[in-house]
Design a protein around this motif. Sequence first.
Motif, short mmCIF file in Angstrom:
data_model
loop_
_atom_site.label_atom_id
_atom_site.label_comp_id
_atom_site.label_asym_id
_atom_site.label_seq_id
_atom_site.Cartn_x
_atom_site.Cartn_y
_atom_site.Cartn_z
N PHE A 99 -14.43 -19.33 69.14
CA PHE A 99 -13.65 -19.72 70.32
C PHE A 99 -14.51 -20.52 71.28
O PHE A 99 -15.75 -20.51 71.20
N ASP A 100 -13.85 -21.22 72.21
CA ASP A 100 -14.52 -22.01 73.23
C ASP A 100 -15.01 -21.07 74.32
O ASP A 100 -14.23 -20.38 74.97
N LEU A 101 -16.32 -21.04 74.53
CA LEU A 101 -16.90 -20.10 75.49
C LEU A 101 -16.46 -20.39 76.92
O LEU A 101 -16.34 -19.48 77.74
N ALA A 102 -16.18 -21.65 77.24
CA ALA A 102 -15.75 -22.00 78.60
C ALA A 102 -14.40 -21.36 78.92
O ALA A 102 -14.16 -20.93 80.06
N ASP A 103 -13.51 -21.28 77.93
CA ASP A 103 -12.21 -20.63 78.15
C ASP A 103 -12.39 -19.17 78.51
O ASP A 103 -11.72 -18.64 79.41
N LEU A 104 -13.29 -18.50 77.82
CA LEU A 104 -13.55 -17.09 78.10
C LEU A 104 -14.11 -16.92 79.51
O LEU A 104 -13.67 -16.05 80.27
N ALA A 105 -15.07 -17.75 79.89
CA ALA A 105 -15.67 -17.65 81.22
C ALA A 105 -14.63 -17.92 82.31
O ALA A 105 -14.61 -17.24 83.35
N ASP A 106 -13.76 -18.89 82.07
CA ASP A 106 -12.71 -19.19 83.05
C ASP A 106 -11.77 -18.01 83.23
O ASP A 106 -11.33 -17.71 84.35
N THR A 107 -11.44 -17.33 82.14
CA THR A 107 -10.56 -16.18 82.21
C THR A 107 -11.15 -15.10 83.11
O THR A 107 -10.47 -14.50 83.93
N VAL A 108 -12.45 -14.84 82.95
CA VAL A 108 -13.12 -13.83 83.77
C VAL A 108 -13.12 -14.25 85.24
O VAL A 108 -12.81 -13.45 86.13
N LEU A 109 -13.45 -15.51 85.51
CA LEU A 109 -13.47 -15.98 86.89
C LEU A 109 -12.10 -15.88 87.54
O LEU A 109 -11.98 -15.55 88.73
N ASN A 110 -11.06 -16.15 86.76
CA ASN A 110 -9.70 -16.05 87.30
C ASN A 110 -9.36 -14.62 87.71
O ASN A 110 -8.68 -14.39 88.71
N LEU A 111 -9.83 -13.66 86.93
CA LEU A 111 -9.56 -12.27 87.26
C LEU A 111 -10.25 -11.85 88.56
O LEU A 111 -9.76 -10.97 89.27
N PHE A 112 -11.39 -12.47 88.84
CA PHE A 112 -12.14 -12.11 90.05
C PHE A 112 -11.89 -13.09 91.20
O PHE A 112 -12.58 -13.02 92.22
N ARG A 113 -10.92 -13.98 91.05
CA ARG A 113 -10.74 -15.04 92.04
C ARG A 113 -10.50 -14.48 93.44
O ARG A 113 -11.09 -14.94 94.42
N GLY A 114 -9.62 -13.48 93.54
CA GLY A 114 -9.32 -12.91 94.85
C GLY A 114 -10.54 -12.28 95.49
O GLY A 114 -10.80 -12.48 96.68
N SER A 136 -19.42 -17.74 67.84
CA SER A 136 -18.84 -16.72 66.96
C SER A 136 -19.22 -15.35 67.52
O SER A 136 -20.41 -15.01 67.57
N ALA A 137 -18.22 -14.58 67.95
CA ALA A 137 -18.47 -13.28 68.58
C ALA A 137 -17.17 -12.50 68.63
O ALA A 137 -16.09 -13.06 68.44
N PRO A 138 -17.24 -11.18 68.89
CA PRO A 138 -16.02 -10.41 69.14
C PRO A 138 -15.50 -10.79 70.53
O PRO A 138 -16.05 -10.38 71.55
N GLN A 139 -14.43 -11.58 70.58
CA GLN A 139 -14.03 -12.23 71.81
C GLN A 139 -13.68 -11.25 72.94
O GLN A 139 -14.12 -11.41 74.08
N GLY A 140 -12.88 -10.23 72.61
CA GLY A 140 -12.48 -9.27 73.63
C GLY A 140 -13.67 -8.52 74.20
O GLY A 140 -13.78 -8.32 75.42
N GLU A 141 -14.59 -8.10 73.33
CA GLU A 141 -15.75 -7.35 73.80
C GLU A 141 -16.71 -8.24 74.59
O GLU A 141 -17.31 -7.79 75.57
N LEU A 142 -16.86 -9.50 74.16
CA LEU A 142 -17.73 -10.41 74.92
C LEU A 142 -17.14 -10.68 76.30
O LEU A 142 -17.87 -10.76 77.29
N ARG A 143 -15.82 -10.78 76.38
CA ARG A 143 -15.19 -10.97 77.69
C ARG A 143 -15.48 -9.77 78.58
O ARG A 143 -15.70 -9.90 79.79
#
Length: 363
Positions: free
Chosen positions: A209-224, A244-251
């Motif tokens: 998966f694209d690592l930037a997408d994962l990082a953006d998802t985390v930042l969105n959760l902490f946006r507030g 290549s990684a376990p996506q959910g666990e890396l998030r």
Amino acid sequence: MKIEETLQLAAETAGVGTWHLTLPENELRSSPRCREIFGLSADAAFRYEDFLSAVHPDDRALVEAMVEHALDPKGTGLYELDYRVLYPDGTVRWVGGKGKAFFEEQNGQRVATRFIGTVLDRTERRKIQDALIEAEKLAVTGRLAASIAHEIRNPVDAVMSLLYLIRSESSETKRSEYIEQAEGELSRVAEIATNTLRFYQDPAGLTTFDLADLADTVLNLFRGRISTSRVKVQAELPRGVFVSAPQGELRQVVANLVGNALDAMPTGGRLILRIRKFVNSRTGKQCVRLTVADTGIGMSPEVLARVFEAFYTTKGAAGNGLGLWLSLEILKRCGSSMQVRSAVGRGTVFELSLEGAEPKIRS
């Protein structure tokens, strides 16, 4: 009694198996306890090929890679790894292995001639670790739920206020503006829900998966939380960097690091997320480094030395000391690593080294 016999007796008494591999013949000598740990009788034949066959198929490639690394004349010769073995009756056990290779000069080259080490049955320890991991995952879920509730409450409150204004507003133009703002707030709620589902709907095992997408998802959760904590985000997240990684666990790992960074900046500061490609000088493989850094309170050398210990925390009742330990365990299991450096009053930097990957083409 000879010293060697005394050491062997001590190892057997402690439940530790020992082995000695002669190179390049791959002639393996092992203690009775070593053979028992691999599910064989104490007097059974046990060759190097038998050792490799006993390793669980899912772990075999990793074990062979670690042995190859230990025998590399450019390396330290050290070997340490936990892996699974498969008994003849189908039973799966966990083994902890440690070893050291010894080298000699032959024809002007450094060559491995001996490889010795120990094995220890770690099945019960792994069961305890797995139980702790599951407990921490539940705790993380609870903390995320509280954070998500806070994130959702703000746009919902805004929608309620806008609905009140719409009811009392006579101007059609103003009403349209309020409706548009309310739609924007509801879109924010939908975005939060989508990002939350990604934490729990990712496929199990390694994915690309694209690592930037994962990082953006985390930042969105902490946006507030970020917007109300006077923290500025410096995000250097180029698209198209695949891992290549376990996506959910890396998030979960990244969310833990970002949450800790915000905790370390109670009066504001700078949160840095950076993605960089690099080539592993040892293996020649394409790798990716994800950096999560803050300009917060930092850690003393004493704290830094214990930061990955289970149950060690500086947060008192607010922490359980499992977050970073779990994060490191997750990374180890997928062949990745994490380093940290910190200075009091200057901040902390975590660097995750992940295996790079080519994007999978969908047919």
